[in-house]
Enzyme design. Structure first.
Site, mmCIF file in Angstrom:
data_model
loop_
_atom_site.group_PDB
_atom_site.id
_atom_site.type_symbol
_atom_site.label_atom_id
_atom_site.label_comp_id
_atom_site.label_asym_id
_atom_site.label_seq_id
_atom_site.Cartn_x
_atom_site.Cartn_y
_atom_site.Cartn_z
ATOM 1 N N ASP A 271 0.820 -1.115 -0.035
ATOM 2 C CA ASP A 271 -0.098 0.362 0.057
ATOM 3 C C ASP A 271 0.841 0.737 -0.405
ATOM 4 O O ASP A 271 2.267 1.387 0.254
ATOM 5 C CB ASP A 271 -0.650 0.077 1.006
ATOM 6 C CG ASP A 271 -2.116 0.988 1.088
ATOM 7 O OD1 ASP A 271 -1.762 1.177 0.136
ATOM 8 O OD2 ASP A 271 -3.177 0.740 1.744
HETATM 9 C C1 NOJ Z 1 -3.734 3.896 0.024
HETATM 10 C C2 NOJ Z 1 -5.459 2.947 0.119
HETATM 11 O O1 NOJ Z 1 -4.948 2.442 1.539
HETATM 12 C C3 NOJ Z 1 -5.251 1.708 -1.002
HETATM 13 O O2 NOJ Z 1 -6.485 0.980 -0.871
HETATM 14 C C4 NOJ Z 1 -5.208 2.802 -2.710
HETATM 15 O O3 NOJ Z 1 -5.482 1.963 -3.075
HETATM 16 C C5 NOJ Z 1 -3.619 2.835 -2.440
HETATM 17 N N1 NOJ Z 1 -3.578 3.978 -0.996
HETATM 18 C C6 NOJ Z 1 -2.914 4.254 -3.645
HETATM 19 O O4 NOJ Z 1 -4.599 4.914 -3.823
#
Ligand code: NOJ
Length: 734
Positions: A271
């Site tokens: 993430d």
């Molecule tokens: C953080 C989020 O937790 C995740 O779900 C998302 O896909 C990513 N950022 C990318 O934006």
């Protein structure tokens, strides 16, 4: 005939094997020509705002997220293809969570449809729209089981149930990826957040999660295993730690379980900066250590932590990581790029970009999804309302084009949103008095006008709920009552003496027992997207009949969370005789409440259980018959019954099959959803329905942490929700 199909099948398998081995050959060839620096570059994912042509030309970035402009995508690809030494195309990613431009209901609302085919269609449409701009990788589906509505991200998943989440997740994977990934209108799916993110303590985002391995395996892992088995191309690690180990550094999770036990060989991405966050967790001592831990765990691509790009070479030199580890990761990344057809065609047709956005077919699918996702919680004859009548429409969500789209929609244009106010005007004479400007508004100065306005109307329809920004990532709440002066508005409206309909649009279940009590009807819509207003107007008028079912329990009070229907029994199961606060006599004795498991102020169960949802018609379940009552592990249990539409509206119903394993080597849930089906019946019509359940699907991780079927007594229910139906017994014998 059969032979013909067999030969055709074999030919297809042979073709796809040839394709795979051809891709493997291409990957090997490319890998053999890459420098270490170029390999590490492929493992680096950067935000569009952080890349530049120099980095791309130098091969220092493999994937870019958040570029949704076809011209800009093509410009980046041109640099990658023409200026980088090996011409490897970029993989462009975006959070396309519930639609790209045409916005569908938030995933929690989509789950309320209990209609995987419709959800698949929504994902397909999202892929068609997004890929036309060059987005070929979406960070969806979110498969986190969520049993606590305080957690803002409950909006992004399919709710509390593993089986429902499995089916919805698989549907989205099929929709995004299509039947041939190399077609330019597909997106690679990403199963996230692996794992246990929804179990964050106290429903506070990014918080620690403590999940015993058996619960992890019985509840939190199955949707991910289902996604892996249905070919989801990528997985994303979660921010949180589970039992002390952050997912991005969890070798057991990524390598042993996902790649080992499940045999999945796709690409794993972190993430956003979650490799870097290993330091804040107190799990890695610095970014170099974080890179090593992530790579050792099995992470292929680093999203925005710069951990790999700035440390892997060093780590190789020191002998802390092996070249073979890097090769494995890069192989997976390149393979995906080949499978997506990016090497053959890295560019998008700029003249086609967006040409299908908001097209009638997409809007109609979004409307249908919004219709099926709306859950009728209460109706004392107030709905439907005959067309042509005069409605007093109030509330902060009646005409809130951006808020009704919900969380995670960077790309939906509110100008295309059809709000309830706009749509109701097609069918009614509408008096509009918003009363509150937005959901947190505390300005009650307009409230006294309500009574006079109501005197001119046949009914009041109040649109309440949450602004989009109050749910989603990092938007958790400790208190789940309506925000601002919305509850007071309900009090005022209820005192006007006109039929009162509440329509709630929110990213989560809110605790609105009192407000529902004051209403004559309440329709709950998880933020319903672009066509939400049209869907709601059609439901209010009876052109459509409500059929959504709750994918999560609704609590009376936030203090009841975590709350879910498929909970284990306690040693003091619920008797239904709870003595609540105002029923306890003064000076009552210590044991006067019966020493049962419940809250003195909220009772035992939810306000509305999983699967709950009313219709304008009524359904009967009759003649339930089991094919056998003693079954062997290899048997398939067939459950037959008749579903009868006993009311006066043609409508959909979602019959569900729940099972309970009465005694196990570990305590088993009181009920578990095993099958469901959406059925359309005309008024008065009945239909014979059969659920088939292979007995082996009753297996679970028991006392020895082994996945096994345990013989003994079982109960089953065929019912409209988790709290209804007659129990039938059967036995599994070995
Ligand atoms: C953080 C989020 O937790 C995740 O779900 C998302 O896909 C990513 N950022 C990318 O934006």
């Amino acid at each position: 005939m059969k032979f013909k199909y067999l030969m055709l099948g074999l030919a297809c398998v042979a073709l796809s094997c040839t394709k795979t081995s051809e891709i493997d050959r291409k990957v090997d060839d490319l890998l053999s020509r890459m420098t270490l620096e170029e390999k590490i570059g492929q493992m680096n994912q950067l935000d569009y705002g952080s890349v530049n042509d120099g980095l791309i030309a130098a091969g220092k970035v493999g994937s870019v997220l958040n570029c949704v402009d076809a011209q800009k995508v093509n410009a980046m690809q041109k640099v990658a293809v023409e200026q980088s030494r090996l011409g490897i195309p970029l993989l462009v990613a975006r959070d396309v969570i519930h639609g790209f431009h045409t916005i569908f209901p938030i995933p929690l609302g989509q789950a309320a449809t209990f209609d995987p085919a419709l959800v698949e269609q929504g994902a397909r449409i999202a892929a068609v729209e997004a890929s036309s701009y060059g987005v070929r990788w979406t960070f969806s589906p979110m498969l986190d089981i969520a049993r606590d509505a305080r957690w803002g991200r409950i909006a992004e998943g399919s709710g509390e149930d593993p089986y429902l989440t499995c089916l919805m997740g698989q549907a989205m994977v099929r929709g995004y990826q299509g039947d041939d990934l190399s077609k330019p209108n597909t997106m690679a799916a990403c199963a996230k957040h692996f794992v246990g993110y929804g179990a964050s303590e106290g429903g506070r985002d990014y918080n620690t999660a403590n999940i015993p391995e058996r619960v992890l395996r019985n509840v939190y892992l199955p949707p991910f295993e289902a996604a892996a088995k249905s070919g989801a191309c990528t997985f994303m690690t979660s921010f949180n730690d589970v039992n002390g180990v952050p997912s991005t550094g969890n070798r057991w999770l990524l390598d042993d379980v996902l790649r080992g036990e499940w045999g999945w060989d796709g690409m794993i991405v972190t993430d956003w900066n979650s490799a870097g966050e290993l330091i804040a967790h107190g799990f890695a001592s610095n970014l170099e250590h974080a890179a090593q831990l992530s790579l050792d765990a099995g992470v292929d691509m680093d999203m925005m932590a710069y951990a790999y790009i700035s440390n892997l070479e060093k780590l190789i030199e020191k002998g802390e990581v092996k070249q073979a580890q890097i090769d494995k990761a890069v192989r997976r990344i390149l393979k995906l790029k080949f499978e997506l057809g990016l090497f053959d065609n890295p560019y998008v047709d700029e003249s086609f970009a967006g040409s299908l956005d908001y097209c009638p077919e997409h809007l109609e699918a979004a409307r249908k999804c919004a219709v099926e996702s709306a859950v009728l919680l209460k109706n004392e004859g107030a709905l439907p309302i005959g067309e042509g009548k005069t409605l007093l429409v109030c509330g902060p969500l009646a005409d809130a084009p951006a808020d009704q789209l919900g969380t995670w929609c960077f790309d939906g244009n509110p100008e295309y949103t059809l709000t309830p106010l706009q749509a109701l005007r097609k069918y009614y004479k509408v008096l509009y008095e918003p009363m509150l400007a937005y959901s947190r508004d505390n300005n009650v100065s307009a409230f006294p006008k309500l009574r006079t306005a109501a005197s001119k109307a046949d009914a009041i329809v109040l649109f309440l709920g949450e602004e989009a920004i109050l749910s989603g990532e990092a938007h958790c709440l400790a208190d789940l009552h309506l925000q601002g002066a919305q509850s007071e508005l309900v009090d005022y409206a209820a005192a006007c003496g006109k039929p009162l309909v509440l329509v709630v649009m929110a990213g989560r279940p809110l605790t609105i027992e009192e407000e529902i009590g004051l209403s004559d009807a309440t329709l709950y819509c998880f933020h319903p997207g672009t066509m939400g207003g049209q869907a709601i107007a059609e439901l209010i008028s009876g052109r459509e009949v409500p059929s959504g079912k709750l994918p999560v329990c609704f609590a009376r009070s936030a203090g009841q969370y975590p709350l879910y229907y498929n909970r284990p029994n306690t040693g003091r199961p619920n008797t239904g005789h709870e003595l609540l606060l105002d029923q306890i006599p003064l000076n009552a004795g210590q044991t006067s409440t019966g020493c049962q498991s419940y809250y003195l102020d909220a009772g035992y169960g939810p306000l509305y259980t999983f699967g709950y949802g009313l219709s304008y018609t009524t359904f009967d379940y009759a003649n339930v018959k089991l094919s056998k009552t003693e079954l062997k592990p290899s048997d398939v249990l067939k459950v037959d019954f008749d579903l009868i539409n006993t009311g006066s509206y043609d409508a959909d119903e979602v019959p569900m099959l729940f099972v309970q394993d009465v005694t196990g080597s570990i305590v088993r849930p009181v009920k578990e959803l095993k099958r469901f089906n959406r059925v359309h019946l005309k008024a008065g019509q009945s239909q014979h329905i059969r659920f088939e359940l292979p007995v082996k699907e009753l297996a679970f991780y028991g006392i020895n942490d082994k996945f096994a079927l345990e013989s003994g007594e079982f109960r089953l229910w065929v019912a409209p929700d988790a709290a209804s139906g007659e129990a039938f017994n059967f036995k599994v014998i070995k």
